[in-house]
Design an enzyme around this catalytic site. Structure first.
Site, PDB file in Angstrom:
ATOM      1  N   CYS A 190      37.875  36.225  33.740  1.00 54.00           N
ATOM      2  CA  CYS A 190      37.606  37.071  32.661  1.00 54.00           C
ATOM      3  C   CYS A 190      38.912  37.918  32.336  1.00 54.00           C
ATOM      4  CB  CYS A 190      36.547  37.893  33.006  1.00 54.00           C
ATOM      5  SG  CYS A 190      36.750  39.269  34.313  1.00 54.00           S
ATOM      6  N   CYS A 233      36.436  43.037  37.102  1.00 55.85           N
ATOM      7  CA  CYS A 233      36.319  42.113  36.210  1.00 55.85           C
ATOM      8  C   CYS A 233      35.868  43.080  34.876  1.00 55.85           C
ATOM      9  CB  CYS A 233      35.046  41.582  36.472  1.00 55.85           C
ATOM     10  SG  CYS A 233      35.191  40.032  37.571  1.00 55.85           S
ATOM     11  N   CYS A 235      31.704  39.463  32.549  1.00 54.50           N
ATOM     12  CA  CYS A 235      32.365  38.220  33.243  1.00 54.50           C
ATOM     13  C   CYS A 235      31.057  37.597  33.914  1.00 54.50           C
ATOM     14  CB  CYS A 235      33.099  38.819  34.456  1.00 54.50           C
ATOM     15  SG  CYS A 235      33.522  37.506  35.591  1.00 54.50           S
ATOM     16  N   CYS A 238      40.453  39.393  37.833  1.00 56.81           N
ATOM     17  CA  CYS A 238      39.698  38.202  37.951  1.00 56.81           C
ATOM     18  C   CYS A 238      40.597  37.087  37.210  1.00 56.81           C
ATOM     19  CB  CYS A 238      38.334  38.452  37.434  1.00 56.81           C
ATOM     20  SG  CYS A 238      37.279  36.876  37.284  1.00 56.81           S
TER      21      CYS A 238
HETATM   22 ZN    ZN Z   1      35.729  38.303  35.998  1.00 58.88          ZN
END
Ligand code: ZN
Length: 187
Positions: free
Chosen positions: A69, A35, A39, A66
């Site tokens: 994000c 991330c 995030c 992810c």
């Molecule tokens: Zn994330």
């Protein structure tokens, strides 16, 4: 913003600090996802968290970006890789002259702390050690393919003292340049 170190990065993760987006990424060992600092997903445990400078490296180590994000989109991994490639080229082209990290960082347009970290992460060497390696590779080539004296070779690759050159060479190859050449001659 302070210098990036693990505790600074961890704090940025805990506080979802978007000022750090693009400067580093964090990956979670248990979920295998990485991330960006901002995030909003549930923060991982510190012990399960590792940090990366570029998403390409996280992907290489088996982590997935992810979906929330999208760290793969904002990290500009290509730019980071391009910067490191450029730094490597500059060092190789001028392997025999000394440089400071400051100078190198200015030339590639990145802060020296970020450059140092990124360079190390991608090449496993600091810029200085990368230069030493370039010097050593060049010296081996010269020892094997020319009859230049060891002193001359030391100067060509940028060492003022051949004793110092021998010392560094020994650390790399486990023998002195003279021994190395003798072995070649005996083959
Ligand atoms: Zn994330």
């Amino acid at each position: 913003m302070s210098l990036l170190n693990d505790s600074v990065m961890w704090e940025a993760v805990e506080t979802c600090d978007s000022n750090y987006d693009g400067l580093f990424l964090y990956a979670v060992k248990t979920t295998k996802i990485f991330c960006r600092p901002s995030c909003k997903s549930r923060p991982p445990l510190r012990k399960n968290t590792i940090f990366f400078s570029v998403s390409a490296k996280a992907v290489k180590e088996g982590f997935r970006p992810c979906k929330r994000c999208r760290p793969d989109l904002i990290d500009a991994p290509n730019d980071s890789l391009v910067v490191v490639e450029l730094a490597k080229e500059l060092i190789e082209a001028r392997y025999s002259s000394s440089f400071t990290l400051d100078e190198l960082a200015k030339e590639v347009g990145m802060s020296k702390f970020h450059l140092q970290r990124l360079f190390k992460e991608i090449t496993d060497l600091s810029p200085q050690k990368y230069q030493t390696r370039a010097r050593m590779l060049r010296s081996v080539h010269l020892i094997e393919n020319t009859s230049d004296s060891i002193t001359d070779i030391a100067h060509v690759i940028g060492y003022k003292s051949s004793a110092y050159f021998s010392e560094v060479f020994y650390r790399y190859y486990g023998c002195t340049p003279t021994e190395f050449r003798k072995r070649r001659d005996n083959q």
